[in-house]
Design an enzyme around this catalytic site. Structure first.
Site, PDB file in Angstrom:
ATOM      1  N   ARG A 159       0.856  -1.203   0.138  1.00 60.71           N
ATOM      2  CA  ARG A 159      -0.116  -0.083  -0.009  1.00 60.71           C
ATOM      3  C   ARG A 159       0.863   1.394   0.044  1.00 60.71           C
ATOM      4  O   ARG A 159       0.367   2.344   0.644  1.00 60.71           O
ATOM      5  CB  ARG A 159      -0.921   0.020   1.271  1.00 60.71           C
ATOM      6  CG  ARG A 159      -2.125  -1.090   1.158  1.00 60.71           C
ATOM      7  CD  ARG A 159      -2.832  -1.111  -0.107  1.00 60.71           C
ATOM      8  NE  ARG A 159      -3.702  -2.635  -0.034  1.00 60.71           N
ATOM      9  CZ  ARG A 159      -3.123  -3.311  -0.454  1.00 60.71           C
ATOM     10  NH1 ARG A 159      -1.971  -3.439  -1.263  1.00 60.71           N
ATOM     11  NH2 ARG A 159      -3.735  -4.727  -0.469  1.00 60.71           N
ATOM     12  N   CYS A 207     -10.652  -0.612   3.586  1.00 64.69           N
ATOM     13  CA  CYS A 207      -9.915  -0.803   4.746  1.00 64.69           C
ATOM     14  C   CYS A 207      -9.040   0.152   5.487  1.00 64.69           C
ATOM     15  O   CYS A 207      -8.553   1.175   4.775  1.00 64.69           O
ATOM     16  CB  CYS A 207      -8.913  -2.150   4.576  1.00 64.69           C
ATOM     17  SG  CYS A 207      -9.585  -3.453   4.371  1.00 64.69           S
ATOM     18  N   GLU A 277      -4.351   3.067   6.573  1.00 64.99           N
ATOM     19  CA  GLU A 277      -4.009   2.750   5.282  1.00 64.99           C
ATOM     20  C   GLU A 277      -4.739   4.111   4.754  1.00 64.99           C
ATOM     21  O   GLU A 277      -4.265   4.297   3.690  1.00 64.99           O
ATOM     22  CB  GLU A 277      -4.760   1.369   4.864  1.00 64.99           C
ATOM     23  CG  GLU A 277      -4.953   1.456   3.309  1.00 64.99           C
ATOM     24  CD  GLU A 277      -5.148  -0.082   2.842  1.00 64.99           C
ATOM     25  OE1 GLU A 277      -4.886  -0.965   3.586  1.00 64.99           O
ATOM     26  OE2 GLU A 277      -5.885  -0.182   1.859  1.00 64.99           O
TER      27      GLU A 277
HETATM   28  C1  LIG Z   1     -15.451  -0.538  -0.589  1.00 71.27           C
HETATM   29  C2  LIG Z   1     -14.194  -0.471  -0.863  1.00 71.27           C
HETATM   30  C3  LIG Z   1     -13.311  -1.358  -1.032  1.00 71.27           C
HETATM   31  C4  LIG Z   1     -11.703  -1.439  -1.191  1.00 71.27           C
HETATM   32  N1  LIG Z   1     -11.213  -2.305  -1.403  1.00 71.27           N
HETATM   33  C5  LIG Z   1      -9.786  -2.091  -1.548  1.00 71.27           C
HETATM   34  C6  LIG Z   1      -8.974  -3.498  -1.906  1.00 71.27           C
HETATM   35  O1  LIG Z   1      -9.426  -4.446  -1.939  1.00 71.27           O
HETATM   36  N2  LIG Z   1      -7.612  -3.027  -2.094  1.00 71.27           N
HETATM   37  C7  LIG Z   1      -6.951  -1.797  -2.092  1.00 71.27           C
HETATM   38  O2  LIG Z   1      -5.915  -1.706  -2.211  1.00 71.27           O
HETATM   39  N3  LIG Z   1      -7.890  -0.584  -1.754  1.00 71.27           N
HETATM   40  C8  LIG Z   1      -9.271  -0.870  -1.707  1.00 71.27           C
HETATM   41  N4  LIG Z   1      -9.991   0.326  -1.328  1.00 71.27           N
HETATM   42  C9  LIG Z   1      -9.427   1.679  -1.288  1.00 71.27           C
HETATM   43  C10 LIG Z   1      -9.150   2.412  -2.335  1.00 71.27           C
HETATM   44  O3  LIG Z   1     -10.366   1.972  -3.496  1.00 71.27           O
HETATM   45  C11 LIG Z   1      -7.777   2.393  -3.139  1.00 71.27           C
HETATM   46  O4  LIG Z   1      -6.895   2.673  -2.368  1.00 71.27           O
HETATM   47  C12 LIG Z   1      -7.842   3.065  -4.473  1.00 71.27           C
HETATM   48  O5  LIG Z   1      -6.791   2.727  -5.342  1.00 71.27           O
HETATM   49  C13 LIG Z   1      -7.752   4.787  -4.156  1.00 71.27           C
HETATM   50  O6  LIG Z   1      -8.104   5.162  -5.585  1.00 71.27           O
HETATM   51  P1  LIG Z   1      -8.908   6.689  -5.687  1.00 71.27           P
HETATM   52  O7  LIG Z   1      -8.692   7.087  -7.060  1.00 71.27           O
HETATM   53  O8  LIG Z   1     -10.095   6.434  -4.887  1.00 71.27           O
HETATM   54  O9  LIG Z   1      -7.687   7.579  -4.847  1.00 71.27           O
HETATM   55  P2  LIG Z   1      -8.006   8.871  -4.010  1.00 71.27           P
HETATM   56  O10 LIG Z   1      -8.870   8.202  -2.716  1.00 71.27           O
HETATM   57  O11 LIG Z   1      -8.780   9.839  -4.910  1.00 71.27           O
HETATM   58  O12 LIG Z   1      -6.553   9.189  -3.610  1.00 71.27           O
HETATM   59  C14 LIG Z   1      -5.925   8.556  -2.638  1.00 71.27           C
HETATM   60  C15 LIG Z   1      -4.387   8.848  -2.772  1.00 71.27           C
HETATM   61  O13 LIG Z   1      -3.890   8.809  -3.797  1.00 71.27           O
HETATM   62  C16 LIG Z   1      -3.416  10.080  -4.549  1.00 71.27           C
HETATM   63  N5  LIG Z   1      -3.665   9.954  -6.009  1.00 71.27           N
HETATM   64  C17 LIG Z   1      -4.982   9.815  -6.471  1.00 71.27           C
HETATM   65  N6  LIG Z   1      -4.859   9.878  -7.785  1.00 71.27           N
HETATM   66  C18 LIG Z   1      -3.465  10.332  -8.045  1.00 71.27           C
HETATM   67  C19 LIG Z   1      -2.719  10.843  -9.266  1.00 71.27           C
HETATM   68  N7  LIG Z   1      -3.271  10.606 -10.635  1.00 71.27           N
HETATM   69  N8  LIG Z   1      -1.523  11.356  -8.986  1.00 71.27           N
HETATM   70  C20 LIG Z   1      -0.959  11.254  -7.788  1.00 71.27           C
HETATM   71  N9  LIG Z   1      -1.630  10.923  -6.910  1.00 71.27           N
HETATM   72  C21 LIG Z   1      -2.789  10.700  -6.836  1.00 71.27           C
HETATM   73  C22 LIG Z   1      -4.107  10.992  -3.585  1.00 71.27           C
HETATM   74  O14 LIG Z   1      -3.606  12.363  -3.528  1.00 71.27           O
HETATM   75  C23 LIG Z   1      -4.455  10.435  -2.183  1.00 71.27           C
HETATM   76  O15 LIG Z   1      -3.300  10.725  -1.461  1.00 71.27           O
HETATM   77  C24 LIG Z   1     -11.415  -0.008  -1.141  1.00 71.27           C
HETATM   78  C25 LIG Z   1     -12.304   1.244  -0.983  1.00 71.27           C
HETATM   79  C26 LIG Z   1     -13.463   0.782  -0.882  1.00 71.27           C
HETATM   80  C27 LIG Z   1     -14.469   2.216  -0.609  1.00 71.27           C
END
Ligand SMILES: Cc1cc2nc3c(=O)[nH]c(=O)nc-3n(C[C@H](O)[C@H](O)[C@H](O)COP(=O)(O)OP(=O)(O)OC[C@H]3O[C@@H](n4cnc5c(N)ncnc54)[C@H](O)[C@@H]3O)c2cc1C
Length: 289
Positions: A159, A207, A277
């Site tokens: 992560r 998580c 996380e």
């Molecule tokens: C129901 C549910 C289930 C989930 N299951 C999992 C799982 O199984 N495994 C897992 O790993 N995660 C899981 N997650 C967490 C989440 O979906 C992941 O961490 C996902 O990768 C985050 O992507 P996001 O675009 O929503 O990031 P955001 O929440 O928008 O951003 C997260 C971080 O990434 C940075 N960021 C985002 N985009 C960029 C970019 N283009 N350039 C630079 N920095 C950037 C942001 O600044 C921030 O610090 C889950 C979440 C939910 C709600």
């Protein structure tokens, strides 16, 4: 591209929590992203890049800087790889790859973020992570310059990616896949299992804590009897103890209080310190880190 003022961030996260951003801009192309970074850099303006906000907890006061919402969603399929804009849905990518009988991203189909967020977090599930399938990352630095980073240039851990220590933005990525007639079936099984074991229909951010080496954070929290514990509108999910749900109008403060309570309780009862996380984004820069 328009710099919007006072946009409510709760609309842009899966927690549905967060105050207003001082400035907010939506980028749809790599060129726009690059231009915005240059402008913000020159103005010495604090910013953060937001994907689907599925791993982000904004402050109740919001963000005293500029939020760049990434909507770069171009996609190009090759025989055994895919090049995709960082704003593309990671879950959709997983489903589409599997339908094309391309294997490697089946695990992505249950992760409701963008490709950029998944690369940044080294998102993973079912024994695979982004680092296992990534081929290249297109990265824009603070000066607006594009870098095409090859697999060997990239550093990932559980992560975590090297992008946590860099100031620009991920614009796109290429994933290396392989042909498999089993891909669709595998993807469906992964998704069915997740739907049955994780709260997909509630407001949460997945998580909250990282799994400590050799342990499952969810199991530790469950064994401490903490499922259903509630502070204000924030409740530990009865389905999966590592998820905190916003059951009504939970505030960031309530989520953080519940997180601290979990950490204290698990530490007292097991001696294990749970690490976060979820990305807590402070209102002011001085609160960062
Ligand atoms: C129901 C549910 C289930 C989930 N299951 C999992 C799982 O199984 N495994 C897992 O790993 N995660 C899981 N997650 C967490 C989440 O979906 C992941 O961490 C996902 O990768 C985050 O992507 P996001 O675009 O929503 O990031 P955001 O929440 O928008 O951003 C997260 C971080 O990434 C940075 N960021 C985002 N985009 C960029 C970019 N283009 N350039 C630079 N920095 C950037 C942001 O600044 C921030 O610090 C889950 C979440 C939910 C709600």
């Amino acid at each position: 591209m328009k710099l919007l003022k006072d946009v409510l961030l709760s609309e842009y996260t899966t927690y549905k929590i967060g105050g207003v951003a001082k400035q907010f801009v939506v980028v749809s192309t790599v060129e726009e992203l690059s231009q915005v970074l240059v402008q913000l850099s020159r103005a010495k303006e604090r910013y953060m890049v937001l994907g689907k906000g599925s791993n982000t907890l904004f402050d109740d006061r919001g963000f005293n800087g500029t939020v760049i919402l990434n909507k770069i969603v171009d996609i190009e399929w090759q025989e055994e790889s895919v090049r995709v804009g960082a704003g593309y849905s990671f879950a959709l990518l997983g489903v589409q790859a599997s339908r094309k009988e391309l294997s490697g991203l089946e695990f992505a189909s249950g992760i409701p973020g963008t490709v950029g967020g998944a690369v940044y977090m080294n998102a993973g599930a079912n024994g695979l992570e982004v680092k296992d399938v990534i081929a290249t990352v297109e990265y824009i630095d603070r000066e607006g310059k594009t870098h095409l980073l090859q697999r060997n240039d990239l550093k990932f851990a559980y992560r975590w990616s090297m992008f946590h220590e860099m100031e620009g933005a991920i614009a796109g990525a290429t994933f290396q896949l392989s042909r498999s007639s089993q891909a669709k079936q595998k993807q469906k099984e992964i998704l069915d299992y997740r739907m049955a074991t994780q709260p997909y229909k509630t407001k949460n951010c997945g998580c909250v804590f990282r799994n400590p080496e050799g342990h499952s954070a969810g199991r530790l929290i469950d064994e401490c009897g903490l499922k259903n514990t509630t502070i204000g509108g924030a409740t530990i999910s009865p389905l999966h103890a590592n998820f905190i749900e916003n059951r009504g109008n939970a505030t960031a403060k309530e989520i953080i209080e519940l997180m601290s309570f979990i950490q204290r309780t698990v530490k007292e009862r097991t001696g294990i310190q749970l690490e976060e996380e979820v990305r807590k984004i402070p209102f002011e820069e001085s609160q960062d880190g």
